[in-house]
Design an enzyme around this catalytic site. Sequence first.
Site, short mmCIF file in Angstrom:
data_model
loop_
_atom_site.label_atom_id
_atom_site.label_comp_id
_atom_site.label_asym_id
_atom_site.label_seq_id
_atom_site.Cartn_x
_atom_site.Cartn_y
_atom_site.Cartn_z
N CYS A 52 0.87 -1.18 0.00
CA CYS A 52 0.00 0.00 0.00
C CYS A 52 0.91 1.23 0.00
O CYS A 52 1.72 1.40 0.91
CB CYS A 52 -0.86 -0.04 1.26
SG CYS A 52 -1.89 1.40 1.52
N CYS A 102 -0.85 3.74 -6.46
CA CYS A 102 -1.74 3.07 -5.51
C CYS A 102 -1.89 1.64 -6.01
O CYS A 102 -2.09 1.42 -7.22
CB CYS A 102 -3.10 3.78 -5.49
SG CYS A 102 -4.38 2.91 -4.57
#
Length: 263
Positions: A76, A186
């Site tokens: 992440c 992302c």
Amino acid sequence: MIQSTNLPIGIFDSGVGGTSIWKEIVTLLPSESTIYLSDSANAPYGNKTKDKIIELSIKNTEILLEHNAKLIIVACNTATTNAIKVLREKYNVPFIGIEPAIKPAALKTTTKVIGILATKGTLNSKLFENTSSTIDQKIIRKEVTGTGLVELIENGKINSPEMTKLLRSYLIPLLNENADCLVLGCTHYPYLIPQIRNIVGHKIQIIDSGEAVARQTKAVLDKHQLLNLSNTNVKYEFFINKNKNVLKQLVSGKGITIHQKVF
Ligand code: DGL
């Protein structure tokens, strides 16, 4: 005693997006077992404060350590850019993080304009600011906050009219500004590549960091003598704290178990 090489690699993300990294790991390291935490009940992390992102990252790390993870991948960008420093200081296990691949983009661009699509939490982070300061400052960085994209993916709306509309609103300005590289900052966004391609055609190179994370994981496991080269009983365990249907659509194959569980 279980040999440490046989222990699993731990992976966490705010949700299902980190499975794009898990796929790269499985491809490069087919003898490694993995435990994946999808903290979907708390997604998106991108709008949360740094302190909250650190708190959630610590919670995820503790769970993975309870499962004897030999290395942890923070799959992440938002958690890496806000929390990995704290995690590395607090725990002994090796951590691999992911951040937007702006350095490769800076080397590839010929128009000297690069687009970076990421969460607010990533774009506002100190780590992102530091990395940005290391590239050629003549390169124009167009930073675009992907508001709403993670939520749609978490709700199983990858291919939906809402997604197309949002993506067009983020990407068409980049085309108009002559960007020739788009950094996907992302881990949820690789699932949008077919749609992004439909919008930008071949005028923009799409750059993401998934493969680089897998290569780095291999190198760090090797350095710590933790590489598993001969496991014939590879297991992929997934834990999700929200409805597991979306995750089920993204991962399939031998050795996979998906648990829906509060954590
Ligand atoms: N996959 C996360 C990332 O790479 C999504 C962040 C979020 O939950 O907002 O940044």
